[in-house]
Design an enzyme around this catalytic site. Structure first.
Site, PDB file in Angstrom:
ATOM      1  N   PHE A  61       0.855  -1.180   0.000  1.00  0.00           N
ATOM      2  CA  PHE A  61       0.000   0.000   0.000  1.00  0.00           C
ATOM      3  C   PHE A  61       0.896   1.237   0.000  1.00  0.00           C
ATOM      4  O   PHE A  61       1.859   1.319   0.775  1.00  0.00           O
ATOM      5  CB  PHE A  61      -0.924   0.011   1.220  1.00  0.00           C
ATOM      6  CG  PHE A  61      -2.009   1.040   1.102  1.00  0.00           C
ATOM      7  CD1 PHE A  61      -3.094   0.828   0.259  1.00  0.00           C
ATOM      8  CD2 PHE A  61      -1.937   2.233   1.797  1.00  0.00           C
ATOM      9  CE1 PHE A  61      -4.088   1.782   0.125  1.00  0.00           C
ATOM     10  CE2 PHE A  61      -2.919   3.192   1.665  1.00  0.00           C
ATOM     11  CZ  PHE A  61      -4.011   2.973   0.823  1.00  0.00           C
ATOM     12  N   ASP A  68       1.537  -4.492   9.351  1.00  0.00           N
ATOM     13  CA  ASP A  68       0.387  -3.660   9.011  1.00  0.00           C
ATOM     14  C   ASP A  68      -0.809  -4.599   8.893  1.00  0.00           C
ATOM     15  O   ASP A  68      -0.853  -5.456   8.007  1.00  0.00           O
ATOM     16  CB  ASP A  68       0.633  -2.926   7.690  1.00  0.00           C
ATOM     17  CG  ASP A  68      -0.567  -2.119   7.207  1.00  0.00           C
ATOM     18  OD1 ASP A  68      -1.690  -2.328   7.733  1.00  0.00           O
ATOM     19  OD2 ASP A  68      -0.403  -1.296   6.297  1.00  0.00           O
ATOM     20  N   TYR A  93     -11.524   1.185  10.289  1.00  0.00           N
ATOM     21  CA  TYR A  93     -12.686   1.535   9.477  1.00  0.00           C
ATOM     22  C   TYR A  93     -12.983   0.522   8.370  1.00  0.00           C
ATOM     23  O   TYR A  93     -13.914   0.716   7.593  1.00  0.00           O
ATOM     24  CB  TYR A  93     -12.544   2.930   8.865  1.00  0.00           C
ATOM     25  CG  TYR A  93     -11.263   3.225   8.130  1.00  0.00           C
ATOM     26  CD1 TYR A  93     -11.047   2.752   6.843  1.00  0.00           C
ATOM     27  CD2 TYR A  93     -10.278   4.008   8.717  1.00  0.00           C
ATOM     28  CE1 TYR A  93      -9.891   3.034   6.159  1.00  0.00           C
ATOM     29  CE2 TYR A  93      -9.110   4.303   8.043  1.00  0.00           C
ATOM     30  CZ  TYR A  93      -8.915   3.814   6.773  1.00  0.00           C
ATOM     31  OH  TYR A  93      -7.752   4.103   6.100  1.00  0.00           O
TER      32      TYR A  93
END
Length: 422
Positions: free
Chosen positions: A136, A221, A246
């Protein structure tokens, strides 16, 4: 899943009727289309659905602020001073940690910077960080900037392990081999528990052990792993990890993040850290001492006062995950993702499934390689189906077990079939 999967709508509805978690969907508010129909929402790997209790949780804190002002911090059990500890108890059960190893603060990239500030201590020949690709972008930016902060060169000191030529996902053996091969220069590994692009799930215990055997620190992560796949962070001896809340934890857009710091580091006041007032020992925090005394556990890695209004939706969100439990969530995830996969194989021959086929090597996600991904995604939305696009050629579907139905999966795949070119 057999290639002879029953592809009818009736079969999807029958599976929903037999689903032991079917009632949990009612505890979420799902987006609706312009016709008022609930969308087939398979984008929970970008933003989870809103828990029914989120709105009331925010309003309750607004009301408390109005009624109590600053005194709301000190309202005893349930007061603002204690809110993060309540979240830690729930989160610990979700990620396989001790409550003291969990803290809730900041956002993911900030927490990765904090973990690297503590655990990336380049010395002698050990100046390198190892990551996997695709990574990412924010993680790559964090690592590049941390290397430069130490006067190092990412071109030299960042080791990136990529899939083999002609392959789209990594081989864990290649990752482990790279860690071993670079053991003399390796200071730290930072890997993703579940890859954002491919949905591949890595063996955290195995790769953490490989890092430790090489004399390196193992950070993770877990943005796409927390609440998605079973985690045993304490028993796997992970040094530190960070994640957003989220996605599969449904904490709300841009919700506050969380960190794990293993107790052997978190209880050691000598562990390097960037310090701030909220990370100070609670018993002496309001003494306004000039010298920092870290709180025991992961709370000693916090810096700033918690944002109460941002925290409030996370409490009902975590409560649902904690109540259902990761074993039940995982069981439905395997079944539902397998059903989605079988439907795609049967009905949409023009796409390639990038995500590993083995259930143990993936979470609740299938990444589909398609031509004209953006246009195909827009066409799906006209059918009331919400996934997401990752350039250059991926559409991602996330059948989140808490609120995605088998019928949602059927709608998504039949829409993919209907929008196939030609």
């Amino acid at each position: 899943m057999s290639s002879g999967v029953e592809t009818s709508e009736a079969r999807a509805l029958a599976l929903d009727g037999a689903d032991p978690l079917a009632g949990i969907r009612e505890r979420f508010v799902l987006p609706r289309g312009s016709d008022g129909r609930t969308l087939a929402y398979l984008a929970g790997n970008s933003l989870g659905a809103q828990p029914v209790g989120a709105r009331d949780a925010v309003i309750a804190e607004l009301d408390r602020w109005a009624a109590r002002g600053v005194d709301a911090w000190f309202d005893g059990e349930g007061g603002w001073l204690d809110v993060e500890r309540i979240l830690a108890e729930r989160t610990a059960r979700i990620v396989g940690a001790l409550p003291a190893e969990i803290t809730t603060a900041n956002t993911l990239s900030v927490n990765l910077h904090l973990l690297l500030a503590s655990f990336f201590q380049p010395k002698g020949s050990r100046t390198s960080i190892l990551m996997e690709a695709p990574t990412f972008p924010s993680d790559r930016y964090v690592v590049d900037s941390q290397l430069r902060h130490h006067g190092l060169d990412p071109e030299r000191d960042l080791i990136v392990v990529r899939p083999r030529v002609g392959e789209l996902t990594l081989r864990e053996a290649d990752l482990a081999a790279a860690v071993h091969d670079h053991r003399d220069r390796l200071a730290l590994t930072l890997l993703a528990g579940v890859n954002y692009a491919t949905g591949q799930s890595l063996d955290i215990g195995r790769l953490t052990a490989a890092a430790h055997e090489a004399g390196a620190i193992a950070l993770w992560d877990l943005a796409h792993a927390a609440g998605n796949v079973p985690l045993t962070l304490h028993d796997d001896d992970v040094d530190g990890a960070a994640w957003c809340t989220y996605k599969y934890l449904n904490g709300g857009p841009g919700a506050i993040g969380q960190m794990f710091v293993h107790e052997r580091h978190a209880t050691d006041a000598a562990t390097p850290r960037l310090a701030g007032w909220w990370g100070n020992e609670p018993a002496t925090r309001f003494a306004m001492a000039e010298h920092f005394q870290p709180a025991a556990g992961a709370d000693g890695f916090r810096i700033s006062t918690p944002p109460i209004l941002s925290l409030s939706p996370l409490a009902p969100a975590l409560a649902i995950v904690d109540e259902v439990g990761m074993p039940a969530i995982r069981a439905k995830s395997v079944a539902l993702t397998g059903y989605l996969e079988a439907l795609i194989d049967a009905l949409v021959p023009d796409v390639a499934i990038v995500t590993p086929r083995e259930p143990g090597a993936r979470g609740a996600q299938l990444s589909l390689q398609v031509r004209d991904a953006a246009a195909r995604h827009a066409a799906l939305e006209s059918f009331g189906v919400v996934g997401d696009v990752r350039e250059p050629d991926l559409i991602r579907f996330a059948p989140a077990p808490l609120y995605t139905t088998y019928h949602d999966a059927w709608r998504a795949v039949t829409a993919m079939a209907a929008t196939a070119p030609g």
